[in-house]
Structure formats: structure tokens, C-alpha cells
Write an enzyme that holds these catalytic residues in place. Structure first.
Site, PDB file in Angstrom:
ATOM      1  N   LYS A   1      25.974  -2.076  10.138  1.00  0.00           N
ATOM      2  CA  LYS A   1      26.255  -1.610  12.017  1.00  0.00           C
ATOM      3  C   LYS A   1      26.726  -2.375  12.261  1.00  0.00           C
ATOM      4  CE  LYS A   1      24.683   2.603  11.877  1.00  0.00           C
ATOM      5  NZ  LYS A   1      23.097   2.899  12.150  1.00  0.00           N
TER       6      LYS A   1
HETATM    7  C1  LIG Z   1      22.246   4.399  12.350  1.00  0.00           C
HETATM    8  C2  LIG Z   1      21.976   5.195  13.117  1.00  0.00           C
HETATM    9  C3  LIG Z   1      20.629   5.279  13.700  1.00  0.00           C
HETATM   10  C4  LIG Z   1      19.417   5.340  13.223  1.00  0.00           C
HETATM   11  O1  LIG Z   1      19.377   3.621  12.647  1.00  0.00           O
HETATM   12  P1  LIG Z   1      17.969   3.335  12.416  1.00  0.00           P
HETATM   13  O2  LIG Z   1      18.067   1.556  12.736  1.00  0.00           O
HETATM   14  O3  LIG Z   1      18.725   3.356  10.703  1.00  0.00           O
HETATM   15  O4  LIG Z   1      16.700   3.621  12.465  1.00  0.00           O
HETATM   16  C5  LIG Z   1      20.548   6.605  14.678  1.00  0.00           C
HETATM   17  N1  LIG Z   1      22.061   7.187  15.165  1.00  0.00           N
HETATM   18  C6  LIG Z   1      23.184   6.787  14.301  1.00  0.00           C
HETATM   19  C7  LIG Z   1      24.196   6.901  15.423  1.00  0.00           C
HETATM   20  C8  LIG Z   1      22.999   6.151  13.813  1.00  0.00           C
HETATM   21  O5  LIG Z   1      24.107   5.667  13.367  1.00  0.00           O
END
Ligand SMILES: *Cc1c(COP(=O)(O)O)cnc(C)c1O
Length: 380
Positions: A184
Site C-alpha cells: 500500500k
Molecule cells: C489491502 C486491502 C484491504 C485489506 O487490508 P489489510 O490491511 O491487508 O487487512 C481491504 N480493502 C482493500 C480495498 C484493500 O486493498
């Protein structure tokens, strides 16, 4: 596999290393001063009163649903074109999801008109996800949420640092949920943040993040509390100081890194203009976070062969996303659901590499590989 251009890459340097070392040497590893500082700084940055760091965004989404009192018998409207966690988190509470379609091939975010179609007497909330870091149509969604007295949960996993009409994403809904997963825009390995302006929701989130306990270890350590009570059923969704330390440094870099992502995106769009691929989010309103760069392949091009062609040229690509309503678990649970626009976009979508340290040469190499791969697959 040695990629010439990987899908994403971390911007970690000596600042991150030092921040982590400092925590290790302090020997205070969880829920301490570093996490508090991270939460305060993140809240300021996101333009909200309260921020709680958690171990991942899936937990943040679960806590959001719980804080809003969502449970068995309720329905929550979600986009199917998202990571599966967006919908899974609703199901954890015993509630059901209703999938809304997206706006179109040029805007892959949830459609306000389709949200309205999904509203039933059982609807308790609307979840929006700012696909790729591009803002959903929040003014319309807020208007209809208000009309139907429904709270909005924002899945902000793609959009730390993004704004719409000058207001940060995450501050538009009742609750915002950010992810700091490795790939991210702001990354701590695993990690997340749940934010809200409402004191009542903040209190519920604070309790449920840590077993429903009334005082924290740090408060007892400081002599502010001697014991604790457990006032409701809670969870252990806490983060640790190591990841908070990483998060603080990454937050400092976020704005500049999002700008770099934006510059790479602009270059991609210029170079791909004549390529025949669809480019969603051209001229999209707001200040996006440019989390990923999605393209839509021309109709009739076999996507998996295209991805193979890109791999042959050592360019890593990905898909965002296989739609949630087409997964086996969801099909067995809800039967046949049709979301024509989601299905059409999802079948053609390929995500090209994008990361702050990418540089122009890498963008040009990817664009060249796209052209060659398409020519291989659709001979003139
Ligand atoms: C990465 C992601 C999540 C989940 O995030 P985590 O921190 O891995 O639990 C949820 N929604 C979207 C759109 C994502 O890209």
C-alpha cells in the site's frame, strides 16, 4: 523471478531502519508512546478527531461494523469490485452484504444510483472503496446516505493522503479504514488505522480493539490505573510499536510519494493514449492517491495471455480485482448475482507497475512491453 519492473516497491531507507532500531532498544514493544504519536499524527493528517492503529485494515473494517451496531439480520451495501476483505468484514458480524455495481469503465468506483437500488428495510450501512486511490462520488453518496439515514464506512485502503474538494478521504464517512499492508501507499508490513470524528464511535472502537478492557497497559504502567474491567466482548486488534515507528516515517514521506505516483500516472496516460487500452479515471475529480495504475485491455484480447507476454518481458502485472460476488464462497451463499459493469471491467482489467521510485525509464519500458504484447496477441 527477476523482474525488470516489479508491480510495486517499498520506499524504505535509513530513517525506517533507525526508527525500528530505536523501538527495539527501548524494549517497549506494543501500544506505547510511538503508537500514540502515530495515531495523533495520522488523525491530524486525515482531518479527523480520532485515529486508532490496528494490525490490519480487515480488522478496522470489522471494528467499524461493530461500532455501528451491525449484526445478524442486517444488510450492508458493498462494492464487489474490491479486495474480498471489504465484504468479509461485514459477514464476520453475522450481517449480509448487498453488492452494488460500479459507475462505468471510466470510473471503477461504486455507483450512487446502484447503491440506491440496493437499499432495503434491512440496510444498515454503505461501504465505499476509493478504487486505486480515486475518490468515489462522495457528494452524491453522502446525500443519499443522509436521505436514508445510513452511515457510510470508507474502505480507505488505497487512499491515504487523497482528498476530494479539499477534504481528506477517510473524513467523509462515519468511519474510515486504512491499510498499511506491504504493497500500500503507506506500508508497515501488516497494519491499519481506523478513524472517526464521532466520540461515541471512538469510545466503542477503543474498547473493542483491546478485549473490551477499560484501561490499557500503558496507563497502568504510568500509574494512571491499577486494574481494569471488561465491559463488552472485544478483540485483540492492536498494533505494535515497531510497525507504528515504520508508519510514522512512512507518513512523513506520503505526500511526496503520492506526488511521484501521480507524475508516473500522468506519463503513463500520455504514452498510452494511442495504444488502444482503456484508461479509467482520466480527469477524475479530487486529489487521488494514485495507489495503482489500472488499464482495460481492448475487447477480445486474452488477458492471461497478455499477462504472460508481459511476464516474458519481465514486467510484473496484477489484477484488481476478481469480483467478490463471483467467488465460490459468495456464489454458494448468495446464488447467481449479475453486476454487468463490474463483470465487464473486471474481465478486462490489468494493473501495471506503479511505485514512487519507479522513474520515467521504467514507465517507458512498461509501455513498450504493453505495445509489443498487444501486437503479439492481435496481429494487424
Ligand atoms: C489491502 C486491502 C484491504 C485489506 O487490508 P489489510 O490491511 O491487508 O487487512 C481491504 N480493502 C482493500 C480495498 C484493500 O486493498
Amino acid at each position: 523471478m527477476d523482474w525488470r519492473v516489479p508491480l510495486s516497491d517499498l520506499d524504505f531507507g535509513v530513517e525506517e531502519e533507525n526508527a525500528v532500531l530505536e523501538v527495539l532498544r527501548s524494549k517497549w514493544l506494543t501500544m506505547g508512546a510511538v503508537t500514540q504519536a502515530f495515531e495523533t499524527e495520522f488523525a491530524r493528517h486525515a482531518g479527523v478527531k480520532h485515529a486508532f492503529a490496528v494490525s490490519n485494515a480487515t480488522e478496522a473494517l470489522h471494528l467499524a461494523c461493530l461500532a455501528l451496531g451491525i449484526g445478524a439480520g442486517d444488510e450492508v451495501i458493498t462494492p464487489s469490485l474490491s479486495f474480498v476483505a471489504t465484504s468479509n468484514a461485514v459477514l464476520y458480524t453475522g450481517a449480509d452484504v448487498r453488492f452494488a455495481d460500479i459507475n462505468g469503465l471510466d470510473d471503477l468506483t461504486i455507483s450512487p444510483e446502484d447503491i440506491e437500488r440496493c437499499i432495503s428495510p434491512r440496510t444498515k450501512a454503505i461501504v465505499v472503496m476509493h478504487y486505486g486511490g480515486y475518490p468515489c462520488r462522495m457528494e452524491e453518496i453522502c446525500r443519499l446516505a443522509e436521505k436514508h439515514h445510513l452511515p457510510i464506512i470508507e474502505d480507505d485502503a488505497h487512499c491515504p493522503g487523497a482528498k476530494l474538494r479539499g477534504r481528506p478521504l477517510g473524513a467523509w464517512g462515519a468511519i474510515g479504514c486504512f491499510s498499511f499492508f506491504s504493497n500500500k501507499n503507506l506500508s508497515t508490513g501488516e497494519g491499519g488505522m481506523i478513524v472517526t470524528d464521532r466520540d461515541d464511535l471512538a469510545e466503542k472502537i477503543r474498547l473493542q480493539r483491546s478485549h473490551g478492557m477499560t484501561s490499557l497497559t500503558l496507563e497502568r504502567h504510568k500509574g494512571h490505573a491499577y486494574s481494569y474491567d471488561v465491559v463488552e466482548l472485544g478483540y485483540n486488534y492492536r498494533i505494535d510499536e515497531i510497525r507504528s515507528a515504520l508508519g510514522r516515517v512512512q507518513l512523513e514521506k506520503l505526500e511526496a510519494n503520492n506526488r511521484k505516483r501521480g507524475a508516473m500516472t500522468a506519463l503513463y496516460r500520455t504514452l498510452l493514449r494511442e495504444s488502444g487500452v482503456g484508461l479509467p479515471f482520466m480527469g477524475h475529480p479530487g486529489e487521488p492517491a494514485y495507489h495503482i495504475f489500472p488499464i482495460l485491455l481492448p475487447e477480445g484480447v486474452d488477458r492471461f495471455r497478455f499477462i504472460d507476454q508481459m511476464r516474458l518481458r519481465q514486467i510484473q502485472t496484477s489484477i484488481h480485482y476478481p469480483p467478490t460476488h463471483l467467488f465460490k464462497y459468495y456464489r454458494e451463499r448468495y446464488g447467481e448475482i449479475r453486476l454487468p459493469v463490474t463483470e465487464q471491467a473486471a474481465a478486462r482489467e490489468v494493473t501495471l507497475p506503479l511505485y514512487p521510485g519507479m522513474g520515467e525509464a521504467a514507465v517507458r519500458a512498461v509501455v513498450e512491453a504493453v505495445g509489443e504484447s498487444l501486437r503479439t496477441l492481435q496481429p494487424a
